[in-house]
Write an enzyme that holds these catalytic residues in place. Structure first.
Site, PDB file in Angstrom:
ATOM      1  N   ASP A  53     118.333 -85.103 -20.230  1.00 46.08           N
ATOM      2  CA  ASP A  53     117.966 -86.274 -19.434  1.00 46.08           C
ATOM      3  C   ASP A  53     116.825 -85.961 -18.463  1.00 46.08           C
ATOM      4  OD1 ASP A  53     118.217 -88.909 -18.712  1.00 46.08           O
ATOM      5  OD2 ASP A  53     120.259 -88.751 -17.960  1.00 46.08           O
ATOM      6  N   ASP A  54     115.779 -86.795 -18.478  1.00 42.05           N
ATOM      7  CA  ASP A  54     114.672 -86.703 -17.519  1.00 42.05           C
ATOM      8  C   ASP A  54     113.895 -85.391 -17.622  1.00 42.05           C
ATOM      9  OD1 ASP A  54     115.621 -89.140 -16.696  1.00 42.05           O
ATOM     10  OD2 ASP A  54     115.732 -88.639 -14.580  1.00 42.05           O
TER      11      ASP A  54
ATOM     12  N   CYS B  65     115.892 -94.452 -19.434  1.00 39.22           N
ATOM     13  CA  CYS B  65     116.933 -93.890 -20.305  1.00 39.22           C
ATOM     14  C   CYS B  65     117.358 -94.773 -21.478  1.00 39.22           C
ATOM     15  CB  CYS B  65     118.159 -93.531 -19.470  1.00 39.22           C
ATOM     16  SG  CYS B  65     117.870 -92.200 -18.291  1.00 39.22           S
TER      17      CYS B  65
ATOM     18  N   HIS C  56     122.867 -94.313 -23.504  1.00 43.36           N
ATOM     19  CA  HIS C  56     123.068 -94.583 -22.085  1.00 43.36           C
ATOM     20  C   HIS C  56     124.480 -95.145 -21.932  1.00 43.36           C
ATOM     21  CE1 HIS C  56     121.543 -95.071 -18.013  1.00 43.36           C
ATOM     22  NE2 HIS C  56     122.276 -96.165 -17.954  1.00 43.36           N
TER      23      HIS C  56
ATOM     24  N   ASP D  56     114.601 -87.353 -22.913  1.00 44.31           N
ATOM     25  CA  ASP D  56     114.492 -88.786 -23.213  1.00 44.31           C
ATOM     26  C   ASP D  56     113.235 -89.453 -22.648  1.00 44.31           C
ATOM     27  OD1 ASP D  56     115.415 -88.698 -20.582  1.00 44.31           O
ATOM     28  OD2 ASP D  56     117.000 -90.179 -20.873  1.00 44.31           O
ATOM     29  N   HIS D  57     112.512 -88.802 -21.761  1.00 42.79           N
ATOM     30  CA  HIS D  57     111.210 -89.256 -21.270  1.00 42.79           C
ATOM     31  C   HIS D  57     110.706 -88.225 -20.286  1.00 42.79           C
ATOM     32  CE1 HIS D  57     113.762 -90.447 -17.968  1.00 42.79           C
ATOM     33  NE2 HIS D  57     114.392 -91.306 -18.751  1.00 42.79           N
TER      34      HIS D  57
END
Length: 504
Positions: free
Chosen positions: A28-29, A75, A129, A317-318
């Site tokens: 995540d992130d 997300c 998510h 995810d980004h």
């Protein structure tokens, strides 16, 4: 608490199943803040040496996609897009609330597809998510009961970051440690003597860090001494940036320690220098903590003899903004938000490592895994695919694994929604080898889900050859009028026109 830092070497073990297994990592992130991205693809020229030995080693055995882009930098839309192989304008997911099966269509997901093809699918941590945005982790996708870790209160809204003394984590471990332990237990089920011995698996392991709050064992601070942490070189918004492009990073400002700073989130304001330095150090430490857990899972994969028959995908995810442009979090179309790490290991095909600067997208992962597992071709989606359960809006990456000089797409696409002065707006971004161009257009949601290119609320054009940090918006400068016209045409034509054989 024993620190989990492993440098995994892939040995030679017997194959337990004729069909390739799949180990599916999600983080995540995670921006490309990894040693394997060192150079022009690293998110910032100002950073300490990163301690990510396990992910770096996995990259050395994988197809490393140094220019992979998400379809929307937040997300749920990003994960939904990757997991269905469809873009946000098809899934109709642009927020953290709505569920794609209700708004977009009853689309087959990656774990569901492998489940339908005889695999036992198991999920843990954050893959979809959570909550209503996934219907509760999309139950149809999983064979085994979904696993969520126990929260002991370390991860909360009081602090944006915290280094927990290692000894305090012995009895109350962090959630990502529990997820890594669950991955071990699940892998054991498929090993010799396990209840699923001989059955192919699809195991999805979703780590929460380095998402806010940046919480990690205190020992990981040693990799990033105070004196090694530097401020971003561009703590200001891009010159001539349209207001609609800005995000006020409310996600960070909602944490208790940050709210006390009374940061407004306004353009060309920033946090106090020491707070910026502390957040950057904590983010790096959380990345290294996650790397150690990836290493633990890879070690267990080796222990049970699966590594030579297991496809491994790894992605964040980004991206994430760490004070560059004065921005924080994601929620933009900037390079820092849309550019994210992705790699795929296919035993016997990527063992010596393959690195590419080709433009790739997260929608490319679904067809790649299908091809790598030799489950047959995945058809390209028609223009209206809401009633079609299984199709793709990306390209399989297997041709790049076979031949890096193969003809490939020459542009990738991202988007981000805004609501400004009572108007719904969608920022559509096209990234080519040299340029990023964005148009912020009036947008209509249900039932059309489409932009009005005749009503534009902002333009952005960044020349990555001379301005890789995107500090100067050239969209309205006369000398860029011709390239802007070309890029605008390509943006309106959309992703299909950029597919191999259709590039302009």
């Amino acid at each position: 608490m024993v620190k989990l830092i492993f440098f995994v070497l892939f040995g030679i073990f017997s194959v337990t199943s004729a069909r390739k297994n799949v180990l599916f990592f999600a983080v995540d992130d995670l921006r490309p803040e990894l040693n394997c991205f060192e150079g022009s693809d690293f998110p910032s020229p100002v950073h300490p040496p990163m301690h990510t030995p396990n992910i770096d080693f996995l990259a050395s055995k994988s197809l490393l996609l140094k220019r992979a882009y998400v379809q929307q930098a937040v997300c749920s839309p990003s994960r939904t897009s990757l997991l269905t192989g469809r873009r946000p304008d098809t899934t109709h997911i642009y927020d953290l609330v709505h569920y794609f099966r209700k708004l977009g269509g009853n689309f087959t997901t990656i774990p569901e597809y492998f489940k339908l093809n005889g695999y036992v699918s198991a999920g843990m941590g954050k893959i979809f998510h959570p909550g209503s945005a996934s219907g509760g982790d999309d139950p149809i996708s999983w064979t085994l009961p979904y696993f969520h870790a126990t929260k002991y209160g370390w991860e909360n809204k009081n602090k944006s970051w915290d280094a927990i003394p290692d000894e305090k984590l012995i009895d109350k471990p962090l959630v990502d440690f529990q997820i890594a332990q669950q991955a071990d237990k699940t892998l054991k089920m498929f090993s010799e003597g396990g209840e699923h011995e001989g059955t192919p698996f699809f195991i999805a392991v979703g780590f929460h860090r380095p998402h806010l709050p940046f919480v990690f064992p205190e020992s990981f601070l040693k990799y990033y001494p105070d004196e090694s942490i530097r401020l971003p070189p561009n703590p200001y918004a891009p010159v001539n940036m349209p207001e609609v492009a800005w995000s006020s990073y409310g996600e960070l400002r909602a944490y208790g320690d940050q709210s006390k700073l009374n940061a407004s989130g306004m353009i060309n304001t920033t946090l106090p220098m020491e707070d910026v330095r502390a957040l950057r150090r904590a983010y790096y430490s959380a990345v290294s903590w996650t790397d150690s857990l990836v290493g633990y899972v890879l070690q267990q994969l080796q222990k049970y003899g699966f590594e030579n028959n297991t496809i491994i995908s790894f992605w964040g995810d980004h991206g994430w903004q760490l004070g560059e442009h004065g921005e924080w979090c994601k929620h933009t179309n900037f390079e820092l938000a849309t550019h994210a790490p992705m790699m795929i290991r296919v035993p016997g095909k990527t063992d010596n490592g393959i690195v590419t600067e080709k433009l790739t997208e997260f929608v490319d992962l679904f067809p790649t895994l299908v091809d790598a597992a030799e489950l047959g071709p995945m058809p390209l989606c028609p223009v209206n695919s809401s009633q079609i359960a299984f199709c793709r809006e990306g390209e399989s990456l297997m041709p790049l694994i076979q031949n890096l000089s193969t003809q490939w797409k020459d542009a990738v696409f991202s988007q981000y929604p805004r609501h400004q002065n009572g108007v719904d707006i969608m920022g559509y971004s096209i990234c080519t080898a040299r340029f990023r161009y964005t148009e912020w257009a009036k947008f209509t949601y249900a039932p059309e889900y489409q932009p009005d290119w005749g009503k534009i609320y902002g333009l952005e054009l960044y020349d990555h050859q001379f301005d890789p940090q995107e500090n100067m918006n050239k969209a309205l400068e006369p000398e860029f009028a011709a390239i802007r016209q070309v890029l605008s045409k390509r943006l309106h034509e959309g992703w299909r026109a950029a597919l191999p054989g259709n590039g302009l």
